[in-house]
Motif scaffolding. Sequence first.
Motif, PDB file in Angstrom:
ATOM      1  N   LEU A  88       0.804  -1.228   0.000  1.00  0.00           N
ATOM      2  CA  LEU A  88       0.000   0.000   0.000  1.00  0.00           C
ATOM      3  C   LEU A  88       0.842   1.286   0.000  1.00  0.00           C
ATOM      4  N   ASP A  91       2.124   2.091  -3.335  1.00  0.00           N
ATOM      5  CA  ASP A  91       1.054   2.549  -4.237  1.00  0.00           C
ATOM      6  C   ASP A  91       0.677   3.988  -3.939  1.00  0.00           C
ATOM      7  N   LEU A 238      -2.610   3.821  -6.823  1.00  0.00           N
ATOM      8  CA  LEU A 238      -3.769   3.213  -6.167  1.00  0.00           C
ATOM      9  C   LEU A 238      -4.816   2.734  -7.173  1.00  0.00           C
ATOM     10  N   VAL A 257      -8.488  -0.558  -1.116  1.00  0.00           N
ATOM     11  CA  VAL A 257      -7.777   0.514  -1.826  1.00  0.00           C
ATOM     12  C   VAL A 257      -8.712   1.700  -2.057  1.00  0.00           C
TER      13      VAL A 257
END
Lengths: 291, 265
Positions: A88, A91, A238, A257
Amino acid sequence: MINDYHLLTAKLIIVYQIESQVCLKRKCMSRETRKIQRVASAVTAPIVGCAGLYAAWTAASWWLENPILLPPPNSVLTALVSIMQDELVGDILASLHHLGVGMSFGVTIGFALAVLATQNRLVERLVDPLIELLRPISGIAWIPLAIMMFGVGETVPIFLIAYVSVFPIYINTVAGIAGVDGRLINAAKVLGAPPSTIRWHVILPSALPMILAGFRLSLGVAWMTLIGAELIGGNSGLGWRAFWYEQFFAMNKNLAVILVVGVLGFLFDGIIRLLQARLLRWSPAQSGAAT
Amino acid sequence: MTAIRIDRISKTFVSSRTGEQVVALKDVDLEVSQGEFVAIVGPSGCGKSTLLSIIAGILEPTSGAAYHYDAPILGPSPDRGVLFQDYALFPWLSVRQNISFGPRARGVPSSEWQQEVDRLISVVGLSGFDTRLPHELSGGMRQRCALARMLANEPRTWLMDEPLAAVDLQTRTLLQEEILRIWGEDQPPADRPAVMFITHGIDEAVLLADRVIVLGRRPGRVKADLKIDLNRPRFEHRDLAAEGVLVQQIWDQIRDEARSAILED
């Protein structure tokens, strides 16, 4: 069961909320108590809203009984925790990179065009119709062309963000500069201010509320466009990651997300509102922007 | 010595919508001496503010010329300070920053104006308010701040466009007295600025000025020029009876036109 517990909590909060509203109407309590009640209500109301959504979502996923079609919220939260420890951060950084570079271009171009258009009639006549013509076209519409031109990669989201963020900042800057109070310019002139001082110390601060509002709009539309652009034309960020999870039917991660996208968008807007409140403390109409 | 000389000035405005021409001023001649306080009164639409804007250099006459100490007025100059009715303070600057705007804009080093700005803040009674923003001040305080901002440039001439029209009656009386004190009514004329003071209030004009000029309307022109021979300092020797006679005399000049101005608006 965990969901029963959540439902119970939500119910308790709702009951508390109603009670506190009733109490507010009674004039039996001291001012301090009422103030505490007001603050409590400001805090509890959004919690009640979120809890309501959570409950409805949980109920819907039970009813559908298909975690790919609609994963229950607790599995999305679990997925969120798991991707937070993993990809994450990368991203988010990729998306912030697209946003930062794209907006730097878009805002600079939009602002510069607006300043030129307000200084020069010819520029205004050249630029204004183009802006009005292109503005209604969604940024997403240019994705196929952008992919053809730049290929799938980070250039597509950067290009699209730059494109969409030009318009709000342009339009608001033009309106802000056009709306400067001529009396203030006259006041500066009779005080002996040269044109450059008038430009930077009278016109710019006068137009700043509109310019910042334009920046906020640009950021909002840029963030919305970012996800679409990464999803279709990017290879990182993302939006791209949300699509990637979908390919593996990991819909709980896909939704995790999307949740992050929402929270980040909310945070960005909050930062701008704080900035507005801080920079526009002098304007009684604007300083309330953060509340 | 002549501070302001207006030489056959006319100003015609053309409405951008209808193309209609409005003659705001027609062949106006006027002189204001150094150290003289001249009030200009007249009904709405007589071109009072237009005349002041021309002297301030923010408006060009259609014909004729204006001079300040024999130099033709071609644009604004810090030598001719202007006080606006609606204050026109910079809302994003504090009281102190507003007052020091002129010297800062002209590039005067801060060592040269710091003390003077401090002094002006106390002269206009804003000590302790220097970090406030304009929207945090009362109307009277805003006008005091605007006055100090004008004074910070040490102009040789003050141009005041209905400066007290927007403040309440008590504040107005106090400010009238302060303006006369700061102007230096007990000083010889050579040591104080020339003042052109535009007002709707005939009583205010009589109370403050050495001369009251009455403008007529449609087109704006000089209708009367009256000398006010009342003792100074005015607030120390008020002669309400004499003031009343003068006010009545001026009102007689204006009444009919003021009435038709109201009917037209």
